[in-house]
Write a protein that holds these residues in place. Structure first.
Motif, PDB file in Angstrom:
ATOM      1  N   GLY A 137      77.074  33.650  43.951  1.00 38.51           N
ATOM      2  CA  GLY A 137      78.330  33.396  43.240  1.00 38.51           C
ATOM      3  C   GLY A 137      79.038  32.129  43.678  1.00 38.51           C
ATOM      4  N   GLY A 138      78.304  31.183  44.267  1.00 39.99           N
ATOM      5  CA  GLY A 138      78.942  29.948  44.725  1.00 39.99           C
ATOM      6  C   GLY A 138      78.636  28.777  43.806  1.00 39.99           C
ATOM      7  N   GLY A 139      78.976  27.580  44.293  1.00 37.99           N
ATOM      8  CA  GLY A 139      78.714  26.368  43.522  1.00 37.99           C
ATOM      9  C   GLY A 139      77.229  26.161  43.291  1.00 37.99           C
ATOM     10  N   ARG A 140      76.442  26.502  44.291  1.00 34.30           N
ATOM     11  CA  ARG A 140      74.978  26.373  44.161  1.00 34.30           C
ATOM     12  C   ARG A 140      74.460  27.232  43.004  1.00 34.30           C
ATOM     13  NH1 ARG A 140      72.545  28.257  49.515  1.00 34.30           N
ATOM     14  NH2 ARG A 140      73.759  30.088  48.956  1.00 34.30           N
ATOM     15  N   GLU A 141      74.933  28.470  42.938  1.00 36.54           N
ATOM     16  CA  GLU A 141      74.439  29.367  41.902  1.00 36.54           C
ATOM     17  C   GLU A 141      74.979  28.992  40.520  1.00 36.54           C
ATOM     18  OE1 GLU A 141      75.663  30.443  44.871  1.00 36.54           O
ATOM     19  OE2 GLU A 141      73.718  30.954  45.771  1.00 36.54           O
ATOM     20  N   HIS A 142      76.198  28.437  40.476  1.00 35.82           N
ATOM     21  CA  HIS A 142      76.702  27.946  39.192  1.00 35.82           C
ATOM     22  C   HIS A 142      75.799  26.814  38.693  1.00 35.82           C
ATOM     23  CE1 HIS A 142      80.384  26.405  36.662  1.00 35.82           C
ATOM     24  NE2 HIS A 142      79.328  26.637  35.928  1.00 35.82           N
ATOM     25  N   ALA A 143      75.391  25.924  39.623  1.00 34.17           N
ATOM     26  CA  ALA A 143      74.524  24.805  39.234  1.00 34.17           C
ATOM     27  C   ALA A 143      73.141  25.309  38.787  1.00 34.17           C
ATOM     28  CB  ALA A 143      74.387  23.817  40.396  1.00 34.17           C
ATOM     29  N   LEU A 144      72.610  26.307  39.497  1.00 39.97           N
ATOM     30  CA  LEU A 144      71.308  26.866  39.096  1.00 39.97           C
ATOM     31  C   LEU A 144      71.412  27.502  37.711  1.00 39.97           C
ATOM     32  CD1 LEU A 144      70.194  28.480  42.499  1.00 39.97           C
ATOM     33  CD2 LEU A 144      69.074  26.547  41.342  1.00 39.97           C
ATOM     34  N   ALA A 145      72.487  28.256  37.484  1.00 35.09           N
ATOM     35  CA  ALA A 145      72.673  28.916  36.191  1.00 35.09           C
ATOM     36  C   ALA A 145      72.837  27.877  35.074  1.00 35.09           C
ATOM     37  CB  ALA A 145      73.902  29.835  36.246  1.00 35.09           C
TER      38      ALA A 145
ATOM     39  N   PRO B  70      77.005  37.996  41.834  1.00 30.85           N
ATOM     40  CA  PRO B  70      78.156  38.410  41.028  1.00 30.85           C
ATOM     41  C   PRO B  70      78.699  37.284  40.146  1.00 30.85           C
ATOM     42  CG  PRO B  70      78.874  37.897  43.252  1.00 30.85           C
ATOM     43  CD  PRO B  70      77.382  37.681  43.223  1.00 30.85           C
ATOM     44  N   GLY B  71      78.257  36.045  40.345  1.00 31.73           N
ATOM     45  CA  GLY B  71      78.781  34.940  39.552  1.00 31.73           C
ATOM     46  C   GLY B  71      80.209  34.591  39.908  1.00 31.73           C
ATOM     47  N   ASN B  72      80.826  33.758  39.068  1.00 31.66           N
ATOM     48  CA  ASN B  72      82.224  33.324  39.263  1.00 31.66           C
ATOM     49  C   ASN B  72      82.771  32.920  37.895  1.00 31.66           C
ATOM     50  OD1 ASN B  72      81.506  30.554  38.737  1.00 31.66           O
ATOM     51  ND2 ASN B  72      80.768  30.363  40.845  1.00 31.66           N
ATOM     52  N   PRO B  73      84.056  32.544  37.815  1.00 33.88           N
ATOM     53  CA  PRO B  73      84.599  32.203  36.479  1.00 33.88           C
ATOM     54  C   PRO B  73      83.840  31.067  35.789  1.00 33.88           C
ATOM     55  CG  PRO B  73      86.379  32.572  38.027  1.00 33.88           C
ATOM     56  CD  PRO B  73      85.118  32.582  38.838  1.00 33.88           C
ATOM     57  N   GLY B  74      83.186  30.207  36.557  1.00 34.08           N
ATOM     58  CA  GLY B  74      82.400  29.134  35.953  1.00 34.08           C
ATOM     59  C   GLY B  74      81.132  29.664  35.299  1.00 34.08           C
ATOM     60  N   THR B  75      80.433  30.554  35.985  1.00 30.82           N
ATOM     61  CA  THR B  75      79.191  31.086  35.421  1.00 30.82           C
ATOM     62  C   THR B  75      79.467  32.004  34.232  1.00 30.82           C
ATOM     63  OG1 THR B  75      79.113  32.983  36.929  1.00 30.82           O
ATOM     64  CG2 THR B  75      77.995  30.986  37.661  1.00 30.82           C
ATOM     65  N   ALA B  76      80.693  32.559  34.170  1.00 34.78           N
ATOM     66  CA  ALA B  76      81.049  33.434  33.049  1.00 34.78           C
ATOM     67  C   ALA B  76      80.986  32.682  31.719  1.00 34.78           C
ATOM     68  CB  ALA B  76      82.447  34.027  33.258  1.00 34.78           C
ATOM     69  N   GLU B  77      81.108  31.358  31.776  1.00 33.94           N
ATOM     70  CA  GLU B  77      81.035  30.534  30.559  1.00 33.94           C
ATOM     71  C   GLU B  77      79.587  30.362  30.085  1.00 33.94           C
ATOM     72  OE1 GLU B  77      84.039  27.987  29.741  1.00 33.94           O
ATOM     73  OE2 GLU B  77      84.926  29.891  30.380  1.00 33.94           O
TER      74      GLU B  77
ATOM     75  N   GLY C 245      76.888  32.744  30.857  1.00 29.15           N
ATOM     76  CA  GLY C 245      76.144  33.982  30.656  1.00 29.15           C
ATOM     77  C   GLY C 245      77.028  35.161  31.014  1.00 29.15           C
ATOM     78  N   THR C 246      76.388  36.272  31.362  1.00 23.47           N
ATOM     79  CA  THR C 246      77.127  37.496  31.674  1.00 23.47           C
ATOM     80  C   THR C 246      77.189  37.687  33.180  1.00 23.47           C
ATOM     81  OG1 THR C 246      76.169  38.434  29.677  1.00 23.47           O
ATOM     82  CG2 THR C 246      77.225  39.972  31.198  1.00 23.47           C
ATOM     83  N   ASN C 247      78.401  37.709  33.713  1.00 23.04           N
ATOM     84  CA  ASN C 247      78.552  38.036  35.133  1.00 23.04           C
ATOM     85  C   ASN C 247      78.396  39.539  35.325  1.00 23.04           C
ATOM     86  OD1 ASN C 247      79.027  35.407  35.865  1.00 23.04           O
ATOM     87  ND2 ASN C 247      81.234  35.658  36.150  1.00 23.04           N
ATOM     88  N   VAL C 248      77.688  39.902  36.384  1.00 24.37           N
ATOM     89  CA  VAL C 248      77.448  41.308  36.686  1.00 24.37           C
ATOM     90  C   VAL C 248      78.062  41.578  38.053  1.00 24.37           C
ATOM     91  CG1 VAL C 248      75.680  43.055  36.944  1.00 24.37           C
ATOM     92  CG2 VAL C 248      75.231  41.059  35.502  1.00 24.37           C
ATOM     93  N   ALA C 249      78.923  42.607  38.134  1.00 26.85           N
ATOM     94  CA  ALA C 249      79.672  42.838  39.379  1.00 26.85           C
ATOM     95  C   ALA C 249      78.820  43.554  40.426  1.00 26.85           C
ATOM     96  CB  ALA C 249      80.945  43.626  39.077  1.00 26.85           C
ATOM     97  N   ILE C 250      77.771  42.876  40.881  1.00 27.65           N
ATOM     98  CA  ILE C 250      76.943  43.405  41.969  1.00 27.65           C
ATOM     99  C   ILE C 250      76.839  42.302  43.010  1.00 27.65           C
ATOM    100  CG2 ILE C 250      74.700  44.365  42.631  1.00 27.65           C
ATOM    101  CD1 ILE C 250      74.236  45.062  39.669  1.00 27.65           C
ATOM    102  N   LYS C 251      77.064  42.676  44.264  1.00 21.43           N
ATOM    103  CA  LYS C 251      77.019  41.672  45.333  1.00 21.43           C
ATOM    104  C   LYS C 251      75.597  41.164  45.570  1.00 21.43           C
ATOM    105  CE  LYS C 251      81.045  42.650  48.139  1.00 21.43           C
ATOM    106  NZ  LYS C 251      81.502  44.050  47.975  1.00 21.43           N
ATOM    107  N   ALA C 252      75.495  39.918  46.038  1.00 22.17           N
ATOM    108  CA  ALA C 252      74.183  39.307  46.301  1.00 22.17           C
ATOM    109  C   ALA C 252      73.409  40.059  47.378  1.00 22.17           C
ATOM    110  CB  ALA C 252      74.361  37.846  46.707  1.00 22.17           C
TER     111      ALA C 252
ATOM    112  N   THR D 157      86.676  30.522  43.209  1.00 24.11           N
ATOM    113  CA  THR D 157      87.703  30.656  42.180  1.00 24.11           C
ATOM    114  C   THR D 157      87.724  32.098  41.664  1.00 24.11           C
ATOM    115  OG1 THR D 157      86.269  30.138  40.297  1.00 24.11           O
ATOM    116  CG2 THR D 157      87.336  28.269  41.382  1.00 24.11           C
ATOM    117  N   ALA D 158      88.847  32.491  41.112  1.00 21.91           N
ATOM    118  CA  ALA D 158      88.938  33.819  40.505  1.00 21.91           C
ATOM    119  C   ALA D 158      89.780  33.701  39.237  1.00 21.91           C
ATOM    120  CB  ALA D 158      89.588  34.797  41.473  1.00 21.91           C
ATOM    121  N   ASP D 159      89.472  34.551  38.275  1.00 18.29           N
ATOM    122  CA  ASP D 159      90.208  34.575  37.014  1.00 18.29           C
ATOM    123  C   ASP D 159      91.289  35.645  37.118  1.00 18.29           C
ATOM    124  OD1 ASP D 159      91.128  34.904  34.431  1.00 18.29           O
ATOM    125  OD2 ASP D 159      89.153  34.551  33.538  1.00 18.29           O
ATOM    126  N   LYS D 160      92.555  35.195  37.187  1.00 15.90           N
ATOM    127  CA  LYS D 160      93.667  36.155  37.301  1.00 15.90           C
ATOM    128  C   LYS D 160      94.417  36.171  35.988  1.00 15.90           C
ATOM    129  CE  LYS D 160      95.462  36.542  42.012  1.00 15.90           C
ATOM    130  NZ  LYS D 160      96.489  35.811  42.758  1.00 15.90           N
TER     131      LYS D 160
END
Ligand SMILES: Nc1ncnc2c1ncn2[C@@H]1O[C@H](COP(=O)(O)OP(=O)(O)O)[C@@H](O)[C@H]1O
Ligand SMILES: [Mg+2]
Length: 427
Positions: free
Chosen positions: A8-16, A32-39, A41-48, A367-370
């Motif tokens: 769910g970090g910058g690395r994974e956003h770049a890979l996605a 689990p992704g982050n607000p960036g990866t949500a744009e 694909g589908t974020n899934v609330a499971i920890k790495a 980041t988090a989406d509040k």
């Protein structure tokens, strides 16, 4: 192809982001992704770290391929578990991931194959370690055996510092009981520190273009170590042709062959942490995955379809792949929370994320989406990336983008890429 990116970090956003560009990707999940990866694909609330949870999800959704960003699930055997259920997983097996998971195992591996590294001793009791420090003196390097989130190594300038490091690891168990059972004590190496990445298919390794990270918190490489304050690629002046030849011949090839011999061939991204000394390059450590933030500019420049590369690695067919890169330089600057890597406040509203120019990509990390507004939620908040025809034009663009983004306490380094400019002038 249905793809699951783990992390769910910058690395994974770049890979996605890179996976999403492949015409072969039909559906993308990030856990689990982050607000960036949500744009993307589908974020899934499971920890790495929740391997069984990830596996259950992948089975249910009939995921075809899993790409793992961080080291902890790899060290815990995520690849083996997915393979047991016939799901393709990109990353080394638990046995091969030991190269990062245990510094003791790594150093013993280097010794077995005569791969250049700092001379070392291993201790499993604190008393003997303290006595050894008294005997050899400082400066000296103390390393906790197990994973310690980048905090387990002390380059001790004095004997007191070295004793403190041993006490923290072996007596106070600040990195946990298991991780601190053994320490490596090794000679200090002097030279330029560099990271080299390779895609590996078990037998063959293909080096990526060089990238350089900036670890310290402040300009001029001052201040405490961080997860990484910025990176750029390519860095063609980083290694001389002679040193590059030595890295391949004396380090990369024996590493791949040694692991084959030990029936744990390496599939995934191998990250070599090296010190280029007066006596040639020496291994500081292996990591068994992409670095963060180096991954971000590397993914920006990589032209080859990442899913083709990943398939070739898993199938042992890397020979069939040619890596191609965009000509421009890509640069990445970390926007961090004020106080990082020490304590910092969270929940600061971030503005200016939409107003980005062409050729700027912003990868999310902490980041988090509040309720619809994007707020800070970690130490490293964003990776702001840009292309340029050279270092200077890339720097100009990336810093303009960084200045357009605001949040309370925003901290960044202003000298990312300056070392490359200095090297270019020297060359
Ligand atoms: N033998 C050494 N000589 C000089 N510096 C070292 C040595 N070993 C490690 N370091 C420094 O400490 C940092 C962290 O050590 P490393 O082995 O990479 O551990 P980790 O990344 O797991 O914390 C390195 O990036 C390097 O700057
Ligand atoms: Mg390291």
């Amino acid at each position: 192809m249905k793809v699951l990116v783990v992390g769910g970090g910058g690395r994974e956003h770049a890979l996605a982001w890179k996976v999403k560009q492949s015409p072969r990707c039909s559906e993308l999940f990030i856990a689990p992704g982050n607000p960036g990866t949500a744009e993307l694909g589908t974020n899934v609330a499971i920890k790495a770290e929740d391997i069984e949870g990830l596996l259950a999800f992948a089975v249910k959704e009939q995921v075809d391929l899993c790409i793992v960003g961080p080291e902890v699930p790899l060290a815990d055997g995520i690849t083996d578990r997915f393979q047991e259920k016939s799901i393709r997983c990109f990353g080394p097996s638990k046995a091969a991931a030991e190269l990062e998971g245990s510094k003791v195992a790594m150093k013993e591996f280097l010794r077995r194959y005569n791969i250049p590294t700092a001379p070392f001793s291993i201790f499993d009791n604190a008393k003997a370690a303290h006595e050894y420090i008294n005997q050899v003196g400082a400066p000296i390097v103390i390393k906790c055996d197990g994973l310690a989130a980048g905090k387990g190594v002390t380059v001790a300038q004095t004997e007191d510092e070295a004793h403190d490091a041993v006490a923290k690891i072996m007596e106070d168990h600040v990195f946990g009981e298991e991780a601190g059972k053994q320490v490596v004590i090794e000679e200090i190496l002097r030279g330029e520190e560099i990271s080299v990445f390779a895609f590996c298919d078990g037998h063959n390794a293909v080096l990526l273009d060089y990238a350089q990270d900036h670890k310290q918190a402040y300009d001029g490489d001052e201040g405490p170590n961080t997860g990484g304050m910025g990176a750029f690629t390519p860095a063609p002046n980083l290694l001389s042709a002679k040193d590059e030849d030595e890295v391949v011949r004396r380090i990369v090839v024996p590493t791949m062959n040694g692991l084959v011999k030990e029936e744990r061939p390496f599939v995934g991204v191998l990250f070599l942490g090296l010190m280029v000394t007066n006596n040639g390059p020496k291994v500081i450590e292996y990591n068994v995955r992409f670095g963060d933030p180096e991954c971000q500019p590397l993914m920006m420049r990589l032209e080859t379809d990442i899913l083709d590369i990943v398939d070739a690695c898993i199938d042992g067919k890397l020979d069939d792949i040619e890596l191609t890169w965009r000509d421009e330089l890509a640069i990445c600057v970390t926007l961090a929370s004020g106080g990082y890597p020490g304590s910092y406040e969270k929940g600061k509203v971030i503005s200016g994320l939409d107003a980005t120019a062409d050729d700027i990509v912003i990868f999310h990390a902490g980041t988090a989406d509040k309720d619809g507004s994007i707020c800070t939620s970690g130490g490293r908040v964003l990776s702001v990336c840009a292309f340029g025809d050279d270092v200077n034009s890339a720097r100009e663009k990336v810093y303009a983008a960084c200045d357009a983004i605001e949040f309370e306490g925003k901290h960044l380094r202003r000298d990312i890429g300056c070392r490359e400019e200095a090297r270019k002038q020297k060359a």
